[in-house]
Design a protein around this motif. Structure first.
Motif, PDB file in Angstrom:
ATOM      1  N   ALA A  64       0.842  -1.189   0.000  1.00 29.43           N
ATOM      2  CA  ALA A  64       0.000   0.000   0.000  1.00 29.43           C
ATOM      3  C   ALA A  64       0.878   1.241   0.000  1.00 29.43           C
ATOM      4  O   ALA A  64       1.820   1.352   0.793  1.00 29.43           O
ATOM      5  N   ALA A  65       0.584   2.169  -0.910  1.00 31.05           N
ATOM      6  CA  ALA A  65       1.371   3.398  -1.010  1.00 31.05           C
ATOM      7  C   ALA A  65       0.579   4.424  -1.816  1.00 31.05           C
ATOM      8  O   ALA A  65      -0.361   4.078  -2.539  1.00 31.05           O
ATOM      9  N   THR A  69       6.863   4.894  -5.850  1.00 31.25           N
ATOM     10  CA  THR A  69       8.104   5.647  -5.787  1.00 31.25           C
ATOM     11  C   THR A  69       9.295   4.696  -5.876  1.00 31.25           C
ATOM     12  O   THR A  69       9.132   3.479  -5.764  1.00 31.25           O
ATOM     13  N   PRO A  70      10.504   5.229  -6.055  1.00 30.16           N
ATOM     14  CA  PRO A  70      11.683   4.350  -6.043  1.00 30.16           C
ATOM     15  C   PRO A  70      11.784   3.511  -4.768  1.00 30.16           C
ATOM     16  O   PRO A  70      12.187   2.349  -4.814  1.00 30.16           O
ATOM     17  N   GLU A  71      11.392   4.083  -3.613  1.00 30.48           N
ATOM     18  CA  GLU A  71      11.438   3.324  -2.364  1.00 30.48           C
ATOM     19  C   GLU A  71      10.442   2.165  -2.403  1.00 30.48           C
ATOM     20  O   GLU A  71      10.759   1.047  -1.993  1.00 30.48           O
ATOM     21  N   VAL A  72       9.234   2.445  -2.881  1.00 37.20           N
ATOM     22  CA  VAL A  72       8.214   1.399  -2.972  1.00 37.20           C
ATOM     23  C   VAL A  72       8.668   0.301  -3.927  1.00 37.20           C
ATOM     24  O   VAL A  72       8.555  -0.889  -3.637  1.00 37.20           O
ATOM     25  N   MET A  73       9.198   0.703  -5.087  1.00 38.24           N
ATOM     26  CA  MET A  73       9.655  -0.274  -6.066  1.00 38.24           C
ATOM     27  C   MET A  73      10.800  -1.113  -5.508  1.00 38.24           C
ATOM     28  O   MET A  73      10.855  -2.332  -5.740  1.00 38.24           O
ATOM     29  N   LEU A  89      -1.417  -4.661  -5.070  1.00 35.56           N
ATOM     30  CA  LEU A  89      -0.937  -3.292  -4.868  1.00 35.56           C
ATOM     31  C   LEU A  89      -2.127  -2.363  -4.671  1.00 35.56           C
ATOM     32  O   LEU A  89      -3.024  -2.298  -5.514  1.00 35.56           O
ATOM     33  N   VAL A  90      -2.135  -1.655  -3.541  1.00 28.91           N
ATOM     34  CA  VAL A  90      -3.149  -0.634  -3.261  1.00 28.91           C
ATOM     35  C   VAL A  90      -2.442   0.715  -3.364  1.00 28.91           C
ATOM     36  O   VAL A  90      -1.552   1.019  -2.557  1.00 28.91           O
ATOM     37  N   ALA A  91      -2.799   1.511  -4.367  1.00 29.47           N
ATOM     38  CA  ALA A  91      -2.087   2.763  -4.605  1.00 29.47           C
ATOM     39  C   ALA A  91      -3.054   3.868  -5.002  1.00 29.47           C
ATOM     40  O   ALA A  91      -4.087   3.609  -5.627  1.00 29.47           O
ATOM     41  N   ARG A  92      -2.680   5.098  -4.634  1.00 27.54           N
ATOM     42  CA  ARG A  92      -3.498   6.242  -5.028  1.00 27.54           C
ATOM     43  C   ARG A  92      -3.325   6.539  -6.513  1.00 27.54           C
ATOM     44  O   ARG A  92      -4.238   6.981  -7.193  1.00 27.54           O
ATOM     45  N   GLN A  93      -2.125   6.270  -6.998  1.00 23.31           N
ATOM     46  CA  GLN A  93      -1.864   6.422  -8.425  1.00 23.31           C
ATOM     47  C   GLN A  93      -0.761   5.463  -8.854  1.00 23.31           C
ATOM     48  O   GLN A  93       0.119   5.133  -8.068  1.00 23.31           O
ATOM     49  N   ALA A 109      -2.712  -7.828  -8.948  1.00 23.28           N
ATOM     50  CA  ALA A 109      -3.966  -7.111  -8.730  1.00 23.28           C
ATOM     51  C   ALA A 109      -3.649  -5.703  -8.249  1.00 23.28           C
ATOM     52  O   ALA A 109      -2.741  -5.503  -7.442  1.00 23.28           O
ATOM     53  N   VAL A 110      -4.397  -4.739  -8.779  1.00 18.35           N
ATOM     54  CA  VAL A 110      -4.191  -3.333  -8.412  1.00 18.35           C
ATOM     55  C   VAL A 110      -5.525  -2.737  -7.991  1.00 18.35           C
ATOM     56  O   VAL A 110      -6.533  -2.886  -8.687  1.00 18.35           O
TER      57      VAL A 110
END
Length: 225
Positions: A64-65, A69-73, A89-93, A109-110
């Motif tokens: 979840a993010a 970002t590079p940190e998430v990746m 992956l739960v993401a705002r964008q 899944a996104v």
């Protein structure tokens, strides 16, 4: 709109018996989000939430993010290296440029963070645990376009298929699977025995496999045999 993508057993993921709880690990870009997701999942009887960061024996990883970002990746890559489990992956964008990289980290899944209800998250986890995928329609179309570009611009010029094998490698691999030795394969395909050995060596080296049985097993797993 969410589109389900196929359904096949997840190769390498932890084996889950029918009726057994889905083992889930949660990672988030901030502790509040991680705590919230963990509490949400702890209230579900069908899941077991692991306490380790990236345990190797879980069925599904949940990330979840706000964005990839590079940190998430980097954390997604680390998780993919330590666990064979599929990821939600739960993401705002999610930038289109990051989509293929996310899929390479076993994201199947996104969910958009603003619409990720408990039920939708559980549905995505169930789909991932069963070997399927669920992507928003626009992301599915973009992923297919990127796969097509990869095939046309990278694989085809090198004579490779989507599994990373040339036509002659597949011919050799299929005969290996049938139990033929290198001399027999050479006669069948009109190659020298040395050529056959070189083809086999090239495949095992490229795929970081130890021997021929592993090579045959890999070929079965990706569907070229």
């Amino acid at each position: 709109m969410m589109t389900k993508v196929g359904s096949a057993h997840s190769v390498g993921a932890a084996e889950r018996q029918p009726g057994e709880r889905i083992r889930v690990a949660v990672w988030a870009s901030d502790p509040i989000t991680r705590t919230g997701l963990t509490e949400l999942l702890l209230g579900r009887a069908e899941v077991f939430v692991a306490t380790d960061r990236f345990p190797s024996d879980v069925d599904v990883l949940v990330f979840a993010a706000d964005g990839v970002t590079p940190e998430v990746m980097a954390n997604m890559r680390k998780a993919a290296a330590e666990s064979a489990a599929p990821a939600v992956l739960v993401a705002r964008q999610l930038e289109r440029s990051a989509l293929m990289r996310a899929v390479e980290c076993r994201v199947v899944a996104v969910l958009h963070r603003n619409t990720a209800t408990g039920e939708r998250l559980m549905e995505a986890i169930r789909i991932a645990a069963d070997g399927g995928g669920a992507l928003p329609t626009n992301l599915l179309g973009e992923l297919l376009r990127q796969v097509e570009n990869l095939h046309r611009e990278v694989l085809e010029p090198r004579g490779l298929n989507s599994a990373g094998f040339t036509a002659r490698e597949i011919d050799v691999l299929r005969l290996l699977a049938e139990g033929w030795d290198t001399e027999e394969i050479g006669k069948k395909l009109c190659y020298s025995e040395r050529t056959v050995k070189n083809i086999i060596y090239a495949m095992t080296s490229r795929l970081n496999l130890r021997n021929r049985p592993q090579l045959v097993a890999y070929g079965l797993r990706v569907g070229v045999i």
